[in-house]
Design an enzyme around this catalytic site. Structure first.
Site, PDB file in Angstrom:
ATOM      1  CG  ASP A  88     -16.843  21.198 -20.518  1.00 21.01           C
ATOM      2  OD1 ASP A  88     -16.566  20.074 -20.992  1.00 21.01           O
ATOM      3  OD2 ASP A  88     -16.018  21.885 -19.893  1.00 21.01           O
ATOM      4  CD1 TRP A  89     -17.243  14.566 -22.510  1.00 21.80           C
ATOM      5  CD2 TRP A  89     -17.592  16.506 -23.565  1.00 21.80           C
ATOM      6  NE1 TRP A  89     -17.153  14.351 -23.875  1.00 21.80           N
ATOM      7  CE2 TRP A  89     -17.368  15.504 -24.539  1.00 21.80           C
ATOM      8  CE3 TRP A  89     -17.870  17.780 -24.024  1.00 21.80           C
ATOM      9  CZ2 TRP A  89     -17.380  15.748 -25.906  1.00 21.80           C
ATOM     10  CZ3 TRP A  89     -17.880  18.033 -25.389  1.00 21.80           C
ATOM     11  CH2 TRP A  89     -17.641  17.034 -26.308  1.00 21.80           C
TER      12      TRP A  89
END
Ligand code: BGC
Length: 738
Positions: A299-300
């Site tokens: 995830d970012w």
């Protein structure tokens, strides 16, 4: 217009109306880390110097481009030609990424022209493509409430096709995380408290996306169920292996096995002390037991916490930049703490999916600026919104409105310009123009008079309601990524408004525009309640079609609505959002309807519940066999009849009650199907029970086992209304292949 902070800016093209959900949760520390993350990449990108665009490759020099070899072989051919720096540049995001989604893709892997490796673009998200000029679909929870996999396929198809137009190679969705607690900030952008429903809807959505030639990245693996403490070790889930396998990993298992997504995104959460993106589950469950051939992306910002552990434990790509997989990964490979073989496996997985989706052959056809929404897509948005709406109360057959209704009062700020048609965060799509509830009603009303007031002045609202045949009060509660709900209640002014209006006109229909469950202190006073979730840009069209009987409600709750917060399985603070640095999942398998069954607490509205404006009857069950072996299956047949006077659709739900020795919840959803019927029409339906699917995870033996004993099959139209039952037995249990 409110001032936006960094989180707003990266997420909200327009921050107007955000006030209804409170302030951003992102701390200054988060923002600093974000900036460092970006800065870190600058160093690594320059130092690596991988994507050298000064030496463009010709396809003649890249025999793998037009090759007839398998995807795996072609990927291996490219890999054999790659330098270490080139390999490294493929496993983390490049500088072109734009976290705002306003001027560029949310993530980009740089091209390597020398080897004809194209740029790889990624964009959110689960409710449509998060770039301008795309269709704002209803929130994913609305899709789940349709209980209709054909709808999910159509929804995915819209996303996939718009992604193609926009030049997106990897669509960051769907999200299939279990809704463990209805307060979860992202409950609206995922599907359900039940793994079968989430898995079936998720698999159909992935197929819809990927059939358009776009990669689907399913998120967020795994056990990611809250926003509080996001990305920090304080969101450290303490959960047992069986609960992970049977509940939290189960929708991913179905989607991976049935729909073959290109990739998965690992989550912000920690599981038993290990961050999800460096958790041993990646290699043991996902890549081991399920033999997942795709790649895993972090995830970012704030989901990656290490270089060596992440790489060795199975995370293949760091996004959005290269803080851990830039220079630090190069150093680790050179030092031998991450083997080149591991790096090769990461690269091979990514390239293989690029070949599978034709990236090398197809010149990028789409563009970021293109107009992607079409009339057909907008119609899908309207259809899903109508089919996902759940009619919770319809006393005196308030709906559909009859010809006796000459005047409708529409009340509520949210019915008009402030219409809350979507949730906030990375799932927020701007859309190409919202038909507000008021507009939709006015457009469809014909000779019926429509009066409107925003409800700010309660006296005026009650007056308008009193003068009308039917009063529609439209209320909303916002939801956002990054922020859990602090309660299950609508605002007190909304509750007061509803109660006041109902006092002056009992023919009051409350339309709920929420991302998750809310309490309803006024329930006894109103005749109708319709949950619309966040219905997307066709909110008004969908609502009007339900009010005026063009569509017959057929949505069913994908989550339980409790009477009060104290009744929730994770009501205690140590369970949600956690205390003392741990989040205690000691309720185990008993979340959602399983919890209410176990404790005997009556919910406000049960899982799977939803009314129709017609009536259905479900007949007796017939089982094609009465005994099940470890590799067998049973067909369960029944008949559904529309005994009412309108066409409509019913969701037939099959639950299983296990032998007591299994330790399973009281009952568990196993299968469902949706049937459309004309008045008087009957249809035979068949549902299947597979030994592999009903097996239980043995934490001791570390395998799936079919538990011997007597099983009850219960079928009905909600978890609370199971009208037909039958039994089968498993004479001899044992391990099953799954
Ligand atoms: C979200 C993801 C999203 C990513 C890219 C993250 O903060 O958790 O769901 O895909 O941002 O925007």
């Amino acid at each position: 217009m409110r001032t936006c902070d960094l989180f707003d800016l990266t997420r909200l093209p327009e921050c107007r109306h955000f006030s209804s959900i409170g302030n951003s949760h992102r701390s200054p520390l988060t923002n600093i880390l974000t900036a460092c993350a970006i800065g870190g990449f600058f160093v690594s990108a320059q130092a690596l110097g991988a994507a050298d665009s000064s030496s463009p490759g010709q396809s003649g020099e890249c025999p793998w481009v037009d090759s007839g070899a398998s995807d795996a072989e072609r990927a291996a051919q490219v890999l054999a030609e790659m330098t270490l720096d080139e390999k490294l540049s493929l496993v983390h995001g490049g500088l072109e990424a734009d976290l705002t989604g306003l001027t560029g893709y949310s993530g980009v892997i740089s091209a390597i022209p020398r080897l004809c490796i194209p740029r790889l673009t990624m964009s959110d998200g689960p409710a449509g493509v998060r770039i301008s000029n795309t269709t704002q679909l209803p929130a994913p929870v609305s899709l789940a409430a349709t209980w209709n996999s054909e709808m999910a396929y159509a929804y995915g198809k819209v996303i996939g096709s718009e992604a193609v137009t926009k030049g997106v190679d990897v669509q960051l969705g769907p999200e299939i995380d279990i809704v463990r607690d209805p307060r979860a900030g992202r409950a609206f952008e995922t599907y359900s408290e039940d793994p079968v429903l989430a898995g079936v809807i998720g698999a159909a959505t992935v197929r819809g996306i990927q059939d358009q030639g776009v990669q689907s990245q399913v998120k967020h693996w795994s056990v990611y169920n809250q926003e509080t403490f996001r990305g920090t070790p304080l969101d450290d889930v303490q959960v047992d292996d069986r609960t992970v396998r049977e509940l939290y990993a189960a929708p991913f298992e179905r989607v991976v096995k049935e729909a073959q997504p290109s990739s998965l995104m690992c989550a912000y959460s920690y599981i038993n002390g290990q961050a999800a993106c460096e958790n041993s589950y990646l290699n043991s469950i996902l890549k081991g037991d399920w033999a997942f051939p795709g790649y895993v992306t972090s995830d970012w910002v704030l989901a990656t916490h290490s270089t060596v552990a992440s790489a060795n434990n199975g995370m293949d790509m760091e996004m959005p930049y290269g803080v851990f997989y830039g220079l630090p990964l190069k150093a680790a490979v050179l030092a031998g703490t991450v083997s080149e073989q591991t790096l090769d496996d990461m690269v091979q997985r990514i390239l293989q999916q690029e070949f599978r989706f034709g990236l090398f052959n197809n010149k990028q056809k789409g563009s970021y600026q293109a107009f992607a929404s079409t009339d057909e897509h907008v119609m899908v948005a309207a259809d899903v919104a109508a089919e996902g709406a759940v009619l919770l109360k319809n006393e005196g057959r308030l709906l559909p409105l009859t010809s006796a209704v000459g005047k409708i009062a529409v009340i509520g700020l949210d019915a008009a310009d402030a219409s809350e048609s979507r949730g906030f965060g990375s799932a927020m799509v701007a859309g190409t123009g919202t038909v507000t509830p008021l507009q939709g009603i006015q457009d469809r009303a014909g000779s019926v008079a429509v009066t409107y007031t925003d409800g700010e002045d309660v006296n005026k609202a009650t007056q308008v309601a009193q003068d009308a045949d039917v009063a529609i009060v439209y209320v909303a509660r916002g939801s956002a990524e990054g922020l859990d709900q602090s309660s299950l209640d609508l605002s007190s002014s909304q509750n007061d408004l509803i109660a006041a209006v109902a006092q002056h006109n009992p023919n009051t229909l409350v339309v709920l525009n929420t991302g998750s469950a809310v309490t309803m202190p006024w329930l006894e006073q109103v005749h109708g309640v319709l949950e619309m979730w966040y219905p997307g840009q066709q909110s008004g069209t969908a609502l009007a079609s339900l009010l005026f009987g063009d569509a017959n409600p057929s949505g069913k709750l994908p989550i339980t609505f409790p009477k009060r917060l104290e009744d929730l399985p994770a009501a205690a603070k140590d369970r949600f959002p956690g205390a003392g640095g741990k989040v205690n999942y000691s309720e185990g398998l008993d979340i959602g309807y399983r919890w209410y069954d176990e404790t005997g607490i009556a919910p406000l509205f049960p899982f799977g519940f939803g009314l129709s404006c017609t009536r259905f009857e479900i007949g007796e069950l017939s089982l094609d066999r009465s005994e099940l072996g470890t590799d067998g299956s049973i067909q369960v047949g029944t008949t559904v009849t529309n005994t009412g006077d309108r066409a409509g659709s019913e969701v037939v739900q099959l639950y299983l009650a296990y032998p007591a020795t299994s330790g399973e919840p009281v009952k568990v959803l196993q299968a469902f199907t949706k049937v459309s019927l004309e008045p008087g029409e009957s249809k035979k339906i068949a549902l299947q029970i597979d030994a592999a699917q009903i097996a239980c995870w043995s934490s001791e033996q570390k395998r799936w086992e079919l538990v011997p004993g007597r099983y009850a099959v219960k079928v009905g139209n909600s978890s609370d209304n199971l009208v037909a039952r039958a039994f089968f037995s498993v004479p001899e249990g044992g391990p099953v292949d799954r």
